[in-house]
Design a protein around this motif. Structure first.
Motif, PDB file in Angstrom:
ATOM      1  N   HIS A 117       0.729  -1.348   0.069  1.00  0.00           N
ATOM      2  CA  HIS A 117      -0.126   0.046  -0.114  1.00  0.00           C
ATOM      3  C   HIS A 117       0.791   1.200   0.036  1.00  0.00           C
ATOM      4  O   HIS A 117       0.333   2.450  -0.233  1.00  0.00           O
ATOM      5  N   GLU A 118       1.992   1.178   0.263  1.00  0.00           N
ATOM      6  CA  GLU A 118       2.967   2.361   0.600  1.00  0.00           C
ATOM      7  C   GLU A 118       4.332   2.129   0.419  1.00  0.00           C
ATOM      8  O   GLU A 118       5.021   1.097   0.789  1.00  0.00           O
ATOM      9  N   VAL A 119       5.018   2.976  -0.497  1.00  0.00           N
ATOM     10  CA  VAL A 119       6.425   2.860  -0.939  1.00  0.00           C
ATOM     11  C   VAL A 119       7.284   4.443  -0.199  1.00  0.00           C
ATOM     12  O   VAL A 119       6.714   5.349  -0.636  1.00  0.00           O
ATOM     13  N   LEU A 120       8.139   4.200   0.462  1.00  0.00           N
ATOM     14  CA  LEU A 120       8.629   5.431   1.108  1.00  0.00           C
ATOM     15  C   LEU A 120      10.031   5.500   0.807  1.00  0.00           C
ATOM     16  O   LEU A 120      10.672   4.788   1.039  1.00  0.00           O
ATOM     17  N   LEU A 121      10.477   6.820   0.129  1.00  0.00           N
ATOM     18  CA  LEU A 121      11.928   6.802  -0.715  1.00  0.00           C
ATOM     19  C   LEU A 121      12.365   8.195  -0.087  1.00  0.00           C
ATOM     20  O   LEU A 121      11.604   9.100   0.095  1.00  0.00           O
ATOM     21  N   GLU A 122      13.846   8.330   0.009  1.00  0.00           N
ATOM     22  CA  GLU A 122      14.491   9.349   0.342  1.00  0.00           C
ATOM     23  C   GLU A 122      15.083   9.780  -1.091  1.00  0.00           C
ATOM     24  O   GLU A 122      15.808   8.825  -1.852  1.00  0.00           O
ATOM     25  N   THR A 123      14.584  10.928  -1.661  1.00  0.00           N
ATOM     26  CA  THR A 123      15.084  11.420  -2.946  1.00  0.00           C
ATOM     27  C   THR A 123      15.838  12.522  -2.727  1.00  0.00           C
ATOM     28  O   THR A 123      15.881  13.239  -1.760  1.00  0.00           O
ATOM     29  N   GLU A 124      16.456  12.896  -3.838  1.00  0.00           N
ATOM     30  CA  GLU A 124      17.332  14.185  -3.985  1.00  0.00           C
ATOM     31  C   GLU A 124      16.354  15.609  -3.531  1.00  0.00           C
ATOM     32  O   GLU A 124      16.932  16.352  -3.515  1.00  0.00           O
ATOM     33  N   GLN A 125      15.047  15.205  -4.116  1.00  0.00           N
ATOM     34  CA  GLN A 125      14.173  16.375  -3.649  1.00  0.00           C
ATOM     35  C   GLN A 125      13.363  16.309  -2.244  1.00  0.00           C
ATOM     36  O   GLN A 125      12.486  17.108  -2.206  1.00  0.00           O
ATOM     37  N   GLY A 126      13.753  15.461  -1.580  1.00  0.00           N
ATOM     38  CA  GLY A 126      13.014  15.104  -0.264  1.00  0.00           C
ATOM     39  C   GLY A 126      12.296  13.796  -0.137  1.00  0.00           C
ATOM     40  O   GLY A 126      12.743  13.024  -0.999  1.00  0.00           O
ATOM     41  N   MET A 127      11.695  13.537   0.835  1.00  0.00           N
ATOM     42  CA  MET A 127      11.017  12.251   1.131  1.00  0.00           C
ATOM     43  C   MET A 127      10.003  12.285   0.142  1.00  0.00           C
ATOM     44  O   MET A 127       9.189  13.014  -0.244  1.00  0.00           O
ATOM     45  N   LEU A 128       9.589  10.929  -0.404  1.00  0.00           N
ATOM     46  CA  LEU A 128       8.549  10.874  -1.143  1.00  0.00           C
ATOM     47  C   LEU A 128       7.736   9.483  -0.780  1.00  0.00           C
ATOM     48  O   LEU A 128       8.395   8.501  -0.743  1.00  0.00           O
ATOM     49  N   MET A 129       6.346   9.835  -0.434  1.00  0.00           N
ATOM     50  CA  MET A 129       5.598   8.501  -0.362  1.00  0.00           C
ATOM     51  C   MET A 129       4.766   8.477  -1.279  1.00  0.00           C
ATOM     52  O   MET A 129       4.163   9.378  -1.808  1.00  0.00           O
TER      53      MET A 129
END
Length: 95
Positions: free
Chosen positions: A35-47
């Motif tokens: 139901h959810e993927v949480l990523l740390e990207t160059e532009q901030g956290m992405l859910m």
């Protein structure tokens, strides 16, 4: 050599029919389930939220991730300032 590093750090999201998503500029995958993927990207956290989500390809050396499934939303959260980075992230994402 600097130009190659700048390109590798560029964050890009490409989505096809809300079913397939390719992301670049990903630093880390913090968590994922159907139901959810949480990523740390160059532009901030992405859910990324949806149903039947799968991380089909993960190449952190290149900063690339592919996510498949029914994608409902993308939510960015900037995590900057403050010494409690983990608390700031949780506070912003789970209000």
């Amino acid at each position: 050599m600097e130009d190659l590093n700048a390109v590798a750090r560029m964050h890009k999201v490409t989505m096809t029919n809300r079913r397939n998503c390719t992301l670049t500029g990903v630093n880390d995958v913090l968590s994922f389930d159907i139901h959810e993927v949480l990523l740390e990207t160059e532009q901030g956290m992405l859910m990324i939220k949806g149903d039947d989500l799968h991380v089909s390809r993960l190449t952190l050396d290149k900063g690339e991730v592919d996510v498949d499934g029914k994608i409902d939303s993308f939510t960015y959260s900037d995590v900057s300032g403050g010494s409690n980075k983990g608390e700031s992230l949780l506070a912003k994402l789970f209000r």
